[in-house]
Design a protein around this motif. Structure first.
Motif, mmCIF file in Angstrom:
data_model
loop_
_atom_site.group_PDB
_atom_site.id
_atom_site.type_symbol
_atom_site.label_atom_id
_atom_site.label_comp_id
_atom_site.label_asym_id
_atom_site.label_seq_id
_atom_site.Cartn_x
_atom_site.Cartn_y
_atom_site.Cartn_z
ATOM 1 N N ALA A 155 0.837 -1.202 0.000
ATOM 2 C CA ALA A 155 0.000 0.000 0.000
ATOM 3 C C ALA A 155 0.868 1.247 0.000
ATOM 4 O O ALA A 155 1.997 1.248 0.502
ATOM 5 C CB ALA A 155 -0.922 0.013 1.220
ATOM 6 N N ILE A 175 0.425 5.227 1.192
ATOM 7 C CA ILE A 175 -0.428 6.136 1.946
ATOM 8 C C ILE A 175 0.077 7.562 1.747
ATOM 9 O O ILE A 175 1.273 7.825 1.816
ATOM 10 C CB ILE A 175 -0.445 5.790 3.448
ATOM 11 C CG1 ILE A 175 -0.854 4.327 3.657
ATOM 12 C CG2 ILE A 175 -1.394 6.724 4.204
ATOM 13 C CD1 ILE A 175 -0.866 3.894 5.115
ATOM 14 N N ALA A 205 -4.294 4.900 0.361
ATOM 15 C CA ALA A 205 -4.998 5.451 1.515
ATOM 16 C C ALA A 205 -4.451 6.840 1.815
ATOM 17 O O ALA A 205 -3.474 7.287 1.221
ATOM 18 C CB ALA A 205 -4.833 4.536 2.729
ATOM 19 N N ILE A 221 -3.685 9.606 5.215
ATOM 20 C CA ILE A 221 -3.663 9.998 6.630
ATOM 21 C C ILE A 221 -3.520 11.511 6.656
ATOM 22 O O ILE A 221 -2.548 12.056 6.129
ATOM 23 C CB ILE A 221 -2.491 9.358 7.399
ATOM 24 C CG1 ILE A 221 -2.606 7.831 7.402
ATOM 25 C CG2 ILE A 221 -2.463 9.882 8.829
ATOM 26 C CD1 ILE A 221 -1.401 7.150 8.059
ATOM 27 N N PHE A 273 -9.136 5.736 -2.868
ATOM 28 C CA PHE A 273 -8.629 5.411 -1.546
ATOM 29 C C PHE A 273 -9.485 4.390 -0.807
ATOM 30 O O PHE A 273 -10.692 4.543 -0.678
ATOM 31 C CB PHE A 273 -8.511 6.685 -0.707
ATOM 32 C CG PHE A 273 -7.663 7.733 -1.375
ATOM 33 C CD1 PHE A 273 -6.324 7.494 -1.625
ATOM 34 C CD2 PHE A 273 -8.215 8.940 -1.780
ATOM 35 C CE1 PHE A 273 -5.537 8.445 -2.261
ATOM 36 C CE2 PHE A 273 -7.437 9.904 -2.408
ATOM 37 C CZ PHE A 273 -6.091 9.647 -2.653
ATOM 38 N N GLU A 324 -8.937 3.723 2.424
ATOM 39 C CA GLU A 324 -9.169 4.343 3.733
ATOM 40 C C GLU A 324 -8.719 5.799 3.708
ATOM 41 O O GLU A 324 -7.694 6.121 3.095
ATOM 42 C CB GLU A 324 -8.389 3.606 4.840
ATOM 43 C CG GLU A 324 -8.824 2.182 5.096
ATOM 44 C CD GLU A 324 -10.179 2.073 5.767
ATOM 45 O OE1 GLU A 324 -10.630 3.088 6.358
ATOM 46 O OE2 GLU A 324 -10.786 0.988 5.706
ATOM 47 N N ALA A 358 -4.213 3.516 10.974
ATOM 48 C CA ALA A 358 -4.324 3.299 9.533
ATOM 49 C C ALA A 358 -3.828 1.906 9.148
ATOM 50 O O ALA A 358 -4.455 1.217 8.327
ATOM 51 C CB ALA A 358 -3.534 4.365 8.780
ATOM 52 N N LEU A 372 -5.997 -1.197 7.394
ATOM 53 C CA LEU A 372 -5.546 -1.844 6.153
ATOM 54 C C LEU A 372 -5.069 -3.274 6.389
ATOM 55 O O LEU A 372 -4.812 -4.005 5.432
ATOM 56 C CB LEU A 372 -4.420 -1.020 5.527
ATOM 57 C CG LEU A 372 -4.801 0.380 5.040
ATOM 58 C CD1 LEU A 372 -3.544 1.194 4.724
ATOM 59 C CD2 LEU A 372 -5.712 0.301 3.811
ATOM 60 N N VAL A 387 4.244 -0.773 3.772
ATOM 61 C CA VAL A 387 3.649 0.527 3.426
ATOM 62 C C VAL A 387 4.733 1.553 3.113
ATOM 63 O O VAL A 387 5.784 1.596 3.755
ATOM 64 C CB VAL A 387 2.781 1.033 4.600
ATOM 65 C CG1 VAL A 387 2.339 2.468 4.363
ATOM 66 C CG2 VAL A 387 1.567 0.133 4.785
ATOM 67 N N TYR A 413 4.858 5.785 2.857
ATOM 68 C CA TYR A 413 4.084 6.982 3.179
ATOM 69 C C TYR A 413 4.709 8.192 2.507
ATOM 70 O O TYR A 413 5.930 8.389 2.570
ATOM 71 C CB TYR A 413 4.022 7.191 4.696
ATOM 72 C CG TYR A 413 3.144 8.356 5.095
ATOM 73 C CD1 TYR A 413 1.764 8.262 4.980
ATOM 74 C CD2 TYR A 413 3.684 9.543 5.569
ATOM 75 C CE1 TYR A 413 0.945 9.335 5.322
ATOM 76 C CE2 TYR A 413 2.880 10.613 5.920
ATOM 77 C CZ TYR A 413 1.517 10.501 5.791
ATOM 78 O OH TYR A 413 0.716 11.559 6.118
#
Length: 231
Positions: A5, A7, A123, A125, A146, A148, A168, A172, A179, A181
């Motif tokens: 993922a 984010i 996703a 945040i 997205f 989330e 988060a 997920l 992940v 970010y």
């Protein structure tokens, strides 16, 4: 390294916060019939003074509503610039309505998300109010990308707190190692992601020099560069 993922931060990563804010500040003046020209004030000066007060008052967001904080910023700005109006009570609500539906994006966002969505779960945040952040994502037309969207107000933890990142990850059902970010803030995004051992990609949108001790996994100056990193 393969990620499951990706984010994103929201403001000044996917959405252009400064442009959204500018549209709201000036749009509210137009809605309420306040002319800067008639008062001999340039947009640049008005925005500079407004930003100074807004930054100061926003620290009191636990005490006042968003509309009240914005109205206070207008009041102080008008007083300093000697702008006379009897319509100040409507400015806060008008600003907040415009801002909450402003979806001005950073360059190439749609292209980047479209490509990434083919290979990764996506996703967001973001710090902020649910009533602002979710409608702005919808206004930009990118909400469908997205899985989330985690907003700090909804869970009572804000970046750089590790809790918002852990939340988060739990939504997920992923580990930090799965992940990547992406964000523009060293204070909130870099600090938060590194605390929970999530690889961080710094979106250095203004090509700023980094302190020597700050070492993101990746650094990009344009979002399109992200495609080269992960595809």
């Amino acid at each position: 390294m393969h990620y499951e993922a990706i984010i994103f931060d929201l403001d000044n990563t996917l959405l252009n916060f400064e442009l959204c804010e500018r549209q709201a500040i000036l749009g509210a003046l137009e809605d309420c019939g306040v002319s800067l020209d008639l008062n001999g004030v340039s947009e640049t000066i008005f925005l500079q003074v407004f930003e100074t007060y807004n930054s100061k008052y926003w620290r009191q967001r636990e005490t006042f509503s968003p509309s009240e904080l914005i109205e206070m910023s207008y009041q102080s700005t008008f007083a300093q610039l000697d702008i006379q109006t009897d319509k100040i009570s409507n400015l806060g609500e008008s600003y907040w309505h415009i801002f909450n539906h402003s979806g001005a994006m950073e360059p190439d966002v749609n292209e980047v998300l479209t490509v990434l969505a083919c290979s990764y779960r996506l996703a967001v945040i973001t710090n902020g109010f649910v009533s602002a952040q979710l409608p702005r994502i919808q206004a930009a037309g990118i909400e469908h990308f997205f899985e989330e969207v985690v907003v700090s107000e909804a869970i009572s933890f804000a970046k750089p707190s590790p809790e918002i990142f852990h939340y988060a990850l739990s939504k997920l059902n992923l580990t930090p190692a799965e992940v990547l970010y992406i964000g523009d803030s060293l204070k909130h995004d870099y600090a938060g992601a590194t605390q929970v051992k999530i690889d961080f990609c710094y979106y250095n949108r203004k090509n700023q020099s980094l302190p020597q001790e700050v070492q993101p996994k990746f650094i990009i100056s344009e979002l399109l560069e992200l495609l080269e990193l992960v595809n």
